[in-house]
Design a protein around this motif. Structure first.
Motif, PDB file in Angstrom:
ATOM      1  N   SER A  93      40.319  42.720  33.096  1.00 34.94           N
ATOM      2  CA  SER A  93      41.244  42.951  34.197  1.00 34.94           C
ATOM      3  C   SER A  93      40.806  44.166  34.994  1.00 34.94           C
ATOM      4  O   SER A  93      40.461  45.211  34.430  1.00 34.94           O
ATOM      5  N   THR A  94      40.790  44.030  36.319  1.00 39.47           N
ATOM      6  CA  THR A  94      40.441  45.139  37.200  1.00 39.47           C
ATOM      7  C   THR A  94      41.322  45.049  38.436  1.00 39.47           C
ATOM      8  O   THR A  94      41.893  43.996  38.716  1.00 39.47           O
ATOM      9  N   ASP A  95      41.483  46.172  39.166  1.00 41.25           N
ATOM     10  CA  ASP A  95      42.417  46.119  40.284  1.00 41.25           C
ATOM     11  C   ASP A  95      41.896  46.856  41.501  1.00 41.25           C
ATOM     12  O   ASP A  95      41.047  47.742  41.421  1.00 41.25           O
ATOM     13  N   ALA A  96      42.444  46.457  42.657  1.00 43.31           N
ATOM     14  CA  ALA A  96      42.205  47.125  43.931  1.00 43.31           C
ATOM     15  C   ALA A  96      43.530  47.709  44.396  1.00 43.31           C
ATOM     16  O   ALA A  96      44.588  47.122  44.161  1.00 43.31           O
ATOM     17  N   GLN A  97      43.482  48.845  45.091  1.00 45.34           N
ATOM     18  CA  GLN A  97      44.704  49.536  45.501  1.00 45.34           C
ATOM     19  C   GLN A  97      44.709  49.809  46.994  1.00 45.34           C
ATOM     20  O   GLN A  97      43.690  50.196  47.580  1.00 45.34           O
ATOM     21  N   CYS A  98      45.874  49.627  47.606  1.00 46.97           N
ATOM     22  CA  CYS A  98      46.062  49.996  49.002  1.00 46.97           C
ATOM     23  C   CYS A  98      46.409  51.475  49.090  1.00 46.97           C
ATOM     24  O   CYS A  98      47.419  51.921  48.518  1.00 46.97           O
ATOM     25  N   ALA A  99      45.590  52.247  49.797  1.00 48.95           N
ATOM     26  CA  ALA A  99      45.903  53.653  50.015  1.00 48.95           C
ATOM     27  C   ALA A  99      47.046  53.806  51.003  1.00 48.95           C
ATOM     28  O   ALA A  99      47.799  54.774  50.966  1.00 48.95           O
ATOM     29  N   SER A 100      47.191  52.851  51.898  1.00 52.02           N
ATOM     30  CA  SER A 100      48.293  52.806  52.843  1.00 52.02           C
ATOM     31  C   SER A 100      48.565  51.349  53.189  1.00 52.02           C
ATOM     32  O   SER A 100      47.734  50.472  52.947  1.00 52.02           O
TER      33      SER A 100
END
Length: 363
Positions: free
Chosen positions: A60-67
């Protein structure tokens, strides 16, 4: 075929025009006046994470919205060449509040304004040193949509080998579907995978989520996910996630247009196929997408599974028109690509489907 739908009662919303009197000048909003689309999306991805490196395991890996708000997300898997290429498959592509928590509890609205997207890959009995998984988060800004909510639905399905386990989650009344996701569990059996994640409608014409939204249809209200297993397992669970605009927001000016592309194949053993759907110039901005490997014609008939129990997905991701994944920070992505793959056996009748969801909040 097993199918479960989570439905919400829908009510009509109205808007009231306003007039502004400044001195002796009366300014009226003319009916049908056009305003520029303010929907904008930035794609965020940390790049690939290697693995899994053991049989019957998951990563499992993830991407994140900074804004901005997560309106959808994707997954892309590397499978390598030579031996083992059939072993990597999609287990999930799903929203998360922190990049590790999965929404698997009670069905209903499970989150508001999540900023992460999880990509989850799994292996069967084959390995390749090139295996990796890359997550993508679609980070949205809009003058009309400043909150999101996630609706989850789940079902104990499929429990029999080579049967379609379809689950549908629907947005609450007064909200707009922006995207969606899928998850299957358990992720360590090696045989269970998510083979479809697509926009649909909670109505009779679409058999309450069993038929996918067709090219050119607007404002779908639901999202379906399909689990697929080449063994029988009574513990299987399939989860569908609908990413919807926030509660109480006036979204009467938002139009979400669906674009769909279906391509024949893959049919030969140990081979892949891709399909790419693209937003048109008047459709607005790409906000999310979906993918499937199936029996074909899924926008006109109820979803049917692929020809072989080992068939699977390796990707559902934002791309250029040629099907190449976009880079971190891209603000101009207008296409969505599905990557499908067979197992070790030939599989007749297979099709690969991609869906692009394109949003315009101009009125």
């Amino acid at each position: 075929m097993e199918a479960t739908t989570l439905r919400h009662h829908r009510t009509k919303r109205t808007t009231v025009g306003t007039a502004l009197l400044t001195g002796a000048l009366l300014v009226l909003a003319a009916p049908g006046a056009a305003y520029a689309n303010s929907v904008a999306v930035t794609v965020k991805t940390p790049g690939a994470t290697l693995g899994p490196s053991a049989v019957d395991s998951s990563l499992s890996t993830d991407a994140q919205c900074a804004s901005g708000l997560v309106s959808g997300g994707g997954i892309d898997q590397a499978i390598g060449t030579g031996s083992g290429v059939n072993g990597n498959h999609v287990l999930g592509s799903e929203p998360s509040s922190d990049g590790s928590t999965e929404f698997t509890g009670t069905a209903g609205v499970v989150a508001t304004d999540p900023a992460h997207w999880i990509a989850k890959g799994g292996t069967g009995g084959q390995l390749n040193s090139a295996f990796s998984t890359t997550p993508y988060a679609m980070c949205l800004t809009s003058s009309l949509i400043d909150h999101t909510q996630v609706v989850m639905n789940k079902a104990n399905t499929p429990t029999t080998a080579s049967t379609v386990g379809l689950v549908t989650a629907s947005c609450p009344s007064g909200s707009v579907l922006l995207g969606g996701g899928a998850l299957v569990s358990p992720g360590n059996t090696g045989n269970f995978k998510a083979i479809a994640s697509f926009p649909t409608f909670d109505n009779a014409a679409h058999d309450y989520g069993r038929k996918a939204a067709a090219d050119g249809e607007t404002n779908p209200d639901s999202w379906s996910a399909v689990g697929w297993d080449n063994s029988t397992d009574a513990s299987n669970e399939t989860y569908a996630y609908a990413i919807c605009s926030g509660s109480g927001i006036n979204v009467s000016g938002v139009t979400v247009t669906v674009r769909n592309s279906e391509v024949s194949g893959p049919t030969s053993g140990s081979t892949g196929q891709t399909a790419t759907a693209s937003c048109g110039g008047a459709d607005g901005a790409l906000v999310s997408g979906g993918a499937a490997i199936d029996g074909g014609g899924v926008t006109g008939t109820d979803f049917t599974g692929p020809g072989s129990a080992g068939d699977h997905l390796n990707g559902s991701f934002p791309s250029d028109s040629g099907g190449n994944p976009v880079a971190d920070g891209t603000t101009t992505a207008a296409s969505w690509t599905a990557a499908a793959h067979t197992g070790g056996m030939a599989s007749s009748g297979n099709h690969t489907d991609a869906w692009a969801l394109c949003a315009n909040d101009g009125v």
